[in-house]
Every structure is written in structure tokens, then in C-alpha cells.
Design a protein around this motif. Structure first.
Motif, PDB file in Angstrom:
ATOM      1  N   ALA A 136       0.831  -1.205   0.000  1.00  0.00           N
ATOM      2  CA  ALA A 136       0.000   0.000   0.000  1.00  0.00           C
ATOM      3  C   ALA A 136       0.864   1.254   0.000  1.00  0.00           C
ATOM      4  CB  ALA A 136      -0.941  -0.007   1.209  1.00  0.00           C
ATOM      5  N   THR A 137       2.019   1.181   0.709  1.00  0.00           N
ATOM      6  CA  THR A 137       2.907   2.349   0.755  1.00  0.00           C
ATOM      7  C   THR A 137       3.391   2.719  -0.643  1.00  0.00           C
ATOM      8  OG1 THR A 137       3.625   1.755   2.970  1.00  0.00           O
ATOM      9  CG2 THR A 137       5.032   3.271   1.733  1.00  0.00           C
ATOM     10  N   ARG A 138       3.696   1.704  -1.446  1.00  0.00           N
ATOM     11  CA  ARG A 138       4.153   1.983  -2.809  1.00  0.00           C
ATOM     12  C   ARG A 138       2.985   2.303  -3.744  1.00  0.00           C
ATOM     13  NH1 ARG A 138       7.454  -2.605  -1.473  1.00  0.00           N
ATOM     14  NH2 ARG A 138       9.692  -2.082  -1.373  1.00  0.00           N
ATOM     15  N   SER A 145      -2.397   3.220 -10.058  1.00  0.00           N
ATOM     16  CA  SER A 145      -2.892   2.178  -9.158  1.00  0.00           C
ATOM     17  C   SER A 145      -4.389   2.290  -8.924  1.00  0.00           C
ATOM     18  CB  SER A 145      -2.162   2.244  -7.805  1.00  0.00           C
ATOM     19  OG  SER A 145      -0.791   1.983  -7.967  1.00  0.00           O
ATOM     20  N   TYR A 146      -4.924   3.495  -9.044  1.00  0.00           N
ATOM     21  CA  TYR A 146      -6.338   3.705  -8.724  1.00  0.00           C
ATOM     22  C   TYR A 146      -6.884   4.690  -9.752  1.00  0.00           C
ATOM     23  CZ  TYR A 146     -10.205   3.440  -5.343  1.00  0.00           C
ATOM     24  OH  TYR A 146     -11.394   3.163  -4.717  1.00  0.00           O
ATOM     25  N   ARG A 147      -7.400   4.192 -10.843  1.00  0.00           N
ATOM     26  CA  ARG A 147      -7.852   5.062 -11.921  1.00  0.00           C
ATOM     27  C   ARG A 147      -9.092   4.465 -12.578  1.00  0.00           C
ATOM     28  NH1 ARG A 147      -3.230   3.894 -16.568  1.00  0.00           N
ATOM     29  NH2 ARG A 147      -3.725   1.685 -16.900  1.00  0.00           N
ATOM     30  N   ALA A 148      -9.791   5.311 -13.328  1.00  0.00           N
ATOM     31  CA  ALA A 148     -10.985   4.887 -14.051  1.00  0.00           C
ATOM     32  C   ALA A 148     -10.839   5.287 -15.513  1.00  0.00           C
ATOM     33  CB  ALA A 148     -12.233   5.537 -13.455  1.00  0.00           C
TER      34      ALA A 148
END
Length: 533
Positions: A136-138, A145-148
Motif C-alpha cells: 500500500a505504501t508503494r 494504481s487507482y484510476r478509471a
């Protein structure tokens, strides 16, 4: 005393020392030593530089994926020629470290307020993918990592022609006598493709920020835009086939000096239309006071504003001052009283096309088998068509309001006649409007007898002054009371004198018994006043 310059000998010695030092990085010292010792040439391995061949370079993937092989190939002696001074060699490529990633920008809290409106009218299909990561740190620091990914599939229609146009309004051949001939020579206007290009650009801009986009209804609001020239009369027509929304703007202090408080105090009502003319009286525009109040408020806020707010206020003040000048010097159409249509920006008032309408040009709106004269009165958004004034909309559909469109399908035909505006601008001459539009229809073949051509009435035309009402004589003024036997329940009055006795004073007559009224109880049986004209 100035410093002494070094002698040429010193420069010579220094240069020789540099050359000697540089030679240590070449094969010559080693070869010289071996020659003095009588030894053969070096029989060891010879180093060769990396080539540009794919097999000579390590893979560019993750370090763990690279093969274990040396960066310099070892080649046995004797298989290559000895090194010569004139041989070329290349320096290894310099690889700079990557630039640090850009810091994420904070998203404005108001930027995604329309996400719930975004999907209206869209068939939404979603898919969520979960991909194994590291820690999670990276992963939280990596934007990917978190996109739509947001994708829209929209079918762009082609302009309707010929038989396809009848799908919108099957009654058209029964309205225009030469419908088939007109459509046979019609050409799709470049304005149609331009209109849908404007729609696409607007959707791209809105979707990139997840703002509300054009809904399904307004994207498919135009069935066609045709350019037609009658083969005999050469009369030109710009034909727009669309729906009908409602516009409610416009003011004219000369014809309507007072408007309802709901309009005067509205924050959205606009007193302007594209078609305007010079004021003819000194009666102020009914919205002038409201605009002057807005200007004072903006000027007071400017004293405390800073940064972008100050810039926006300065622009608003500039716009308000220009609008106030227009309100003092010009008059406009009034949507509630004047029948007019709205043409998109980039279509109206374009000098590069003889089919471009101008403000004030005559037009006819066809819905089912009815025809409504109108003029081009305003310019609307460049990405939609199909707007008419409130008066025209209510005549097409009595249920129409500023919040309810009269025609939701694409059955409204807007026949615009470019170049027909009157040379002298002014309020609509309704007799001229009714007659001129009928003439223009005749120039494109005329209309069938079964079609219904609407005749407008000027609702703001000053009414003639009523004739003065003569006073009613009252009893006791020396004259007999005037009554209307047809509107009274009492018998005709008894003559004041008997024939043959005019030279004698009349004797008092016996009082007549009262007659019972025949009207319903509670009505007045007195004589009626003459009717007003």
C-alpha cells in the motif's frame, strides 16, 4: 608591479606533460614496454564496445528479468585485427535518471457535482478490474494504481433526405404542393455536419472532467438541415427539421413599459434578443432599473475583491455597462407576444453562405398540417436547434410553457427564407408578416387547400379610444326620462298631454299600479345604459 607572463618554454613543457599523461589511457605504453622486453604482442582477450544489435544489449524490463551476461563481450585473440589509431569507437550512452513524478493536484470539491447527471439517457455498462500490486505504501503513490477509464459510444446520425424526412412529419407532402420537387433538388447543408461536430466537441470537453454532457434528447434534436433553391423562382430556403423548445426572453419599453415582478426580479430572464431596433419613445425599458441595481452591487463588491474574483467582477461590470447602454437605446422582441424562432450561433448572420439567415428574415414553421408565419429573432447555442418564442410555442401546443416544450419529437419544420428581412428594422408589422410569408410560400410552389395557414394578431397594438357615452337624463330636470322599452319591465310612459289639448295645462294622470318584475329575484329592473362600442 604587474604580474609576469609565463614564457613560451613553460607552455611547451606543460603541453608535453599533458600529452604524456593522456597516453597512459592508450595501448601504446604497454606495447612499448613489451617491445623493449622482446615479448610477443598481448595474447589476452580484446574488449570490444557494445554494438546497436538487439542481442548486444540487456533487456529493458525489470532488473530481475535481465539475463546474467557481462556487459562486455570477451573474444579470443587472433580473431580480430590489432587495434589501430584510426579505428572508430563509440562512447557508451549516457542515461539520465528520470524526472521526479508530478505531485497530484487536489481535485476541487465542486468539479464532480454533476456525475449523477452525467448518465442520464446513457446506457451505462461498468466493469471493475482488480490487479495484484506490491504494498500500500508503494501503490498509493502510483497514479495508475487507482484510476478509471471512461468511454462513451455515441452513434452520429446522418442528415435525413427524401423519404426519410417523411418519418418526422408524414403530413408534409399534403402541406407543400411541390414537396417532392423541392426535396429532389435539396442539398445537405454544411451547417448540419458543423452542428454535430459542435455537439461532439462539447461532449469531449464535458466528459474529460466528468461534467454533465448533452443528453440523448438534445444530441438527436436535428433530423436534417437542407439547402433548397426553387428551380423556377430561384427562391432559397434553409430547411431545419427539429423539435421545439421554448424561449421566453425580450423586452420593449415602447410597447410594454411594465412587466410582471416575477420577470423584473428574475436572475435568469434576459431582456435582449438578437433582432433589435432603435427605441422610438422615451419610455424606459422595464428591466433597466434591475440592471442598474446589478451594476451597483458589482461595483461595491469590486472594492473588496482580489485575485481571480476581482478579474471576473471587472469583466461583469464591463458587460453590464454595455447592456445598460443597449437597454437605454434599443428595443427588442418579446417572446410572450411576438412569434419568432431561434437559429444556432455559427449558422445565423454568417457572411460566407447565401443560405445563412439574418436576424429579421422571414420564416414559416410547419407542424402537422399547420403553418405559422414567424421571423428569425434570436441566436441560440451553437450545438442545438429547434427553439421558438413562447407565443409561437403556445399556438402550436396550448400546453407549452417555459418549462414544457410543445414538440418533443422531430416533427417541426423550420423553413427560413434568407435575405428577406425588411430594410427598416422595427417591431413586427403583423399584417405584413401574414402576407409576406404567404407570398414566400407561393414562391416555392404554394400550399394545399387542406393546409391551415395561421394569421397572427398584434396583441400590443394600441386599442382605439372608446367613444364618449352620452349622459343619461335623470327625472326632475324638466325632460322625460329616456328608457328602452325592450330592456325594461314597465310599460311605455303615458303621454304628458292629450291630442287636441296642447294649449291647456295637462291634468294630473292617475298613478299606474306597479308592475311585478319578471326577472329573477335580486336583479335590477332599471333601464340599461347604451352599450359601449
Amino acid at each position: 608591479m604587474p604580474p609576469r607572463k609565463p614564457s613560451p618554454l613553460v607552455w611547451l613543457i606543460g603541453g608535453a606533460a599533458l600529452l604524456a599523461a593522456g597516453s597512459l589511457y592508450t595501448p601504446y605504453p604497454a606495447q612499448l614496454v613489451r617491445a623493449l622486453q622482446g615479448l610477443p604482442e598481448d595474447d589476452g582477450a580484446v574488449s570490444t564496445p557494445l554494438s546497436d544489435e538487439p542481442g548486444d544489449r540487456p533487456s529493458e524490463g525489470h532488473p530481475s528479468e535481465q539475463p546474467d551476461k557481462p556487459l562486455v563481450h570477451r573474444i579470443p585473440a587472433g580473431s580480430v585485427t590489432p587495434w589501430k589509431p584510426q579505428a572508430n569507437f563509440t562512447m557508451p550512452a549516457i542515461v539520465l535518471p528520470p524526472f521526479p513524478p508530478a505531485l497530484p493536484q487536489k481535485i476541487s470539491t465542486g468539479e464532480f457535482v454533476n456525475v449523477t447527471e452525467l448518465i442520464r439517457g446513457i446506457n451505462l455498462k461498468t466493469k471493475v478490474n482488480f490487479i495484484p500490486g506490491t504494498t500500500a505504501t508503494r501503490d498509493r503513490k502510483r497514479p495508475e494504481s487507482y484510476r478509471a477509464t471512461f468511454s462513451l459510444d455515441i452513434v452520429v446520425p446522418k442528415a435525413a433526405k427524401g423519404e426519410d424526412l417523411k418519418l418526422a412529419n408524414p403530413a408534409l407532402p399534403n402541406v407543400l404542393k411541390e414537396y417532392d420537387a423541392l426535396l429532389a433538388g435539396a442539398q445537405t447543408s454544411p451547417y448540419y455536419n458543423q452542428l454535430y461536430q459542435n455537439k461532439e466537441n462539447r461532449i469531449r470537453n464535458s466528459a474529460s472532467s466528468l461534467l454533465k454532457i448533452i443528453d440523448r434528447h438534445n444530441f438527436y434534436d436535428t433530423d436534417t438541415i437542407l439547402e433548397i433553391t426553387h428551380p423556377q423562382t430561384r427562391r432559397k430556403v434553409l430547411w431545419l427539421q427539429s423539435d421545439m423548445d421554448v424561449v421566453s426572453d425580450g423586452t420593449d419599453g415602447d410597447r410594454l413599459p411594465k412587466m410582471p415582478d416575477a420577470i423584473v426580479n428574475s436572475s435568469t430572464y434576459q431582456p435582449f434578443t438578437t433582432y433589435a431596433w432603435k427605441k422610438r419613445t422615451k419610455q424606459p425599458n422595464p428591466l433597466l432599473a434591475s440592471w442598474e441595481s446589478k451594476l451597483k452591487t458589482a461595483e461595491a463588491s469590486l472594492k473588496k475583491a482580489t485575485g481571480t474574483s476581482r478579474t471576473a467582477l471587472q469583466e461583469r461590470i464591463r458587460t453590464l455597462k454595455l447592456e445598460i447602454t443597449d437597454l437605454k437605446t434599443k428595443s427588442y422582441l418579446i417572446a410572450e407576444y411576438d412569434p419568432f424562432i431561434v437559429i444556432p450561433l455559427r449558422v445565423i448572420n454568417q457572411s460566407n453562405s447565401e443560405f445563412s439567415p439574418k436576424a429579421g428574415d422571414y420564416a414559416v414553421v410547419v407542424h402537422e398540417n399547420r403553418l405559422f408565419p414567424a421571423i428569425v429573432g434570436d441566436a441560440g447555442p451553437h450545438y442545438k436547434t429547434g427553439e421558438a418564442s413562447l407565443r409561437l410555442a403556445k399556438e402550436v401546443n396550448p400546453k407549452a410553457t417555459i418549462y414544457s416544450r410543445p414538440v418533443s419529437d422531430l416533427s417541426a419544420s423550420y423553413l427560413v427564407f434568407p435575405g428577406t428581412a425588411e430594410p427598416d428594422k422595427g417591431p413586427i408589422d403583423y399584417d405584413r408578416l401574414n402576407a409576406r410569408c404567404r407570398e414566400l410560400l407561393d414562391e416555392i410552389g404554394g400550399i394545399h387547400e387542406t393546409a391551415r395557414y395561421h394569421q397572427w394578431e398584434d396583441l400590443l397594438k394600441p386599442k382605439p379610444e372608446p367613444l364618449p357615452v352620452p349622459p343619461v337624463d335623470k327625472p326632475g330636470n324638466g325632460k322625460p326620462e329616456q328608457t328602452d322599452p325592450a330592456k325594461t319591465d314597465t310599460p311605455s310612459p303615458v303621454p304628458a298631454s292629450i291630442p287636441g289639448t296642447a294649449d291647456k295645462p295637462s291634468e294630473p294622470q292617475p298613478q299606474q299600479p306597479p308592475v311585478q318584475p319578471t326577472r329573477p329575484e335580486g336583479t335590477n329592473g332599471a333601464s340599461a345604459s347604451p352599450a359601449r362600442p
